[in-house]
Design a protein around this motif. Structure first.
Motif, PDB file in Angstrom:
ATOM      1  N   PRO A 145       0.793  -1.231   0.000  1.00 56.06           N
ATOM      2  CA  PRO A 145       0.000   0.000   0.000  1.00 56.06           C
ATOM      3  C   PRO A 145       0.829   1.287   0.000  1.00 56.06           C
ATOM      4  O   PRO A 145       0.314   2.363  -0.296  1.00 56.06           O
ATOM      5  CB  PRO A 145      -0.819  -0.111   1.298  1.00 56.06           C
ATOM      6  CG  PRO A 145      -0.895  -1.578   1.576  1.00 56.06           C
ATOM      7  CD  PRO A 145       0.429  -2.127   1.097  1.00 56.06           C
ATOM      8  N   ASP A 157       1.199 -11.001   0.369  1.00 57.52           N
ATOM      9  CA  ASP A 157       1.127  -9.543   0.521  1.00 57.52           C
ATOM     10  C   ASP A 157       1.386  -9.100   1.953  1.00 57.52           C
ATOM     11  O   ASP A 157       2.141  -8.158   2.194  1.00 57.52           O
ATOM     12  CB  ASP A 157      -0.237  -9.019   0.058  1.00 57.52           C
ATOM     13  CG  ASP A 157      -0.429  -9.136  -1.447  1.00 57.52           C
ATOM     14  OD1 ASP A 157       0.574  -9.276  -2.172  1.00 57.52           O
ATOM     15  OD2 ASP A 157      -1.594  -9.101  -1.891  1.00 57.52           O
ATOM     16  N   THR A 173       9.800   4.641  -3.955  1.00 59.04           N
ATOM     17  CA  THR A 173       8.833   3.562  -4.132  1.00 59.04           C
ATOM     18  C   THR A 173       9.178   2.854  -5.436  1.00 59.04           C
ATOM     19  O   THR A 173       9.927   3.379  -6.260  1.00 59.04           O
ATOM     20  CB  THR A 173       7.380   4.090  -4.196  1.00 59.04           C
ATOM     21  OG1 THR A 173       7.278   4.979  -5.318  1.00 59.04           O
ATOM     22  CG2 THR A 173       6.993   4.817  -2.928  1.00 59.04           C
TER      23      THR A 173
END
Length: 192
Positions: A145, A157, A173
């Motif tokens: 996220p 995840d 990121t």
């Protein structure tokens, strides 16, 4: 980076310090005991990651008490493939505590040492694969996220986690590319 600290009182008199060359055999035995059948893979991973610390940064630390080495943690450098550029991506693992000393706080002491050392080294974050129930208490949270893509679809995840440190910047990121020893030892994600 701190080279020696006392863990919390509940860590049963273990001292956490930088790994020394003469620790290798005890660390190998520790991983075999802590990881069982998977210990051989973890030991091969550790042996191949050690030289990358000198080349690319990171550290390896041992927890020691009167019994010898009872805990071990490594932080090594992989890559972040961001929009801006390739950047270092600190990855924590393995983390192991001798089964006879688990639950004593040694793992928590190793994690605190690792976080402090990474912060002092001005690492922007720490990534890991692990149990969210354990690592969330140190501030780790799911990395997806926050814009980080895991290096393999085999990583659940929830297990792909990150701790953002003070030197983190918003542009950091992208996709994580693990260092080659993780791939060479098939130590990425879960196999069915």
């Amino acid at each position: 980076m701190a080279t020696e600290i006392e863990p919390e009182e509940y860590a049963k008199m273990a001292i956490i310090r930088a790994e020394r060359v003469d620790d290798a055999y005890q660390i190998q035995r520790l991983h075999s005991a802590a990881f069982g059948d998977y210990g051989k893979t973890v030991n091969a991973l550790v042996e191949e990651l050690r030289p990358t610390i000198a080349e690319q940064g990171g550290f390896s630390a041992a927890a020691e008490n009167d019994s010898g080495v009872v805990g071990h943690v490594m932080l090594t450098t992989s890559l972040l493939d961001s929009e801006r550029r390739l950047a270092p991506a600190p990855v924590l693992g393995p983390l192991a505590v001798d089964p006879h000393h688990q639950g004593s706080g040694i793992g928590a002491g190793l994690m605190q040492w690792a976080i402090e050392a990474a912060t002092e080294a001005r690492s922007p974050f720490i990534l890991l694969e692990g149990d969210p129930g354990y690592y969330s208490r140190f501030g780790f949270r799911p990395a997806g996220p926050l814009g980080f893509r895991k290096p393999s679809l085999r990583i659940p995840d929830a297990a792909f986690q990150i701790l953002l440190l003070p030197d983190y910047e918003a542009w950091m990121t992208g996709t994580i590319v693990y260092a080659w020893p993780f791939w060479a030892n098939d130590a990425v994600g879960l196999r069915s």
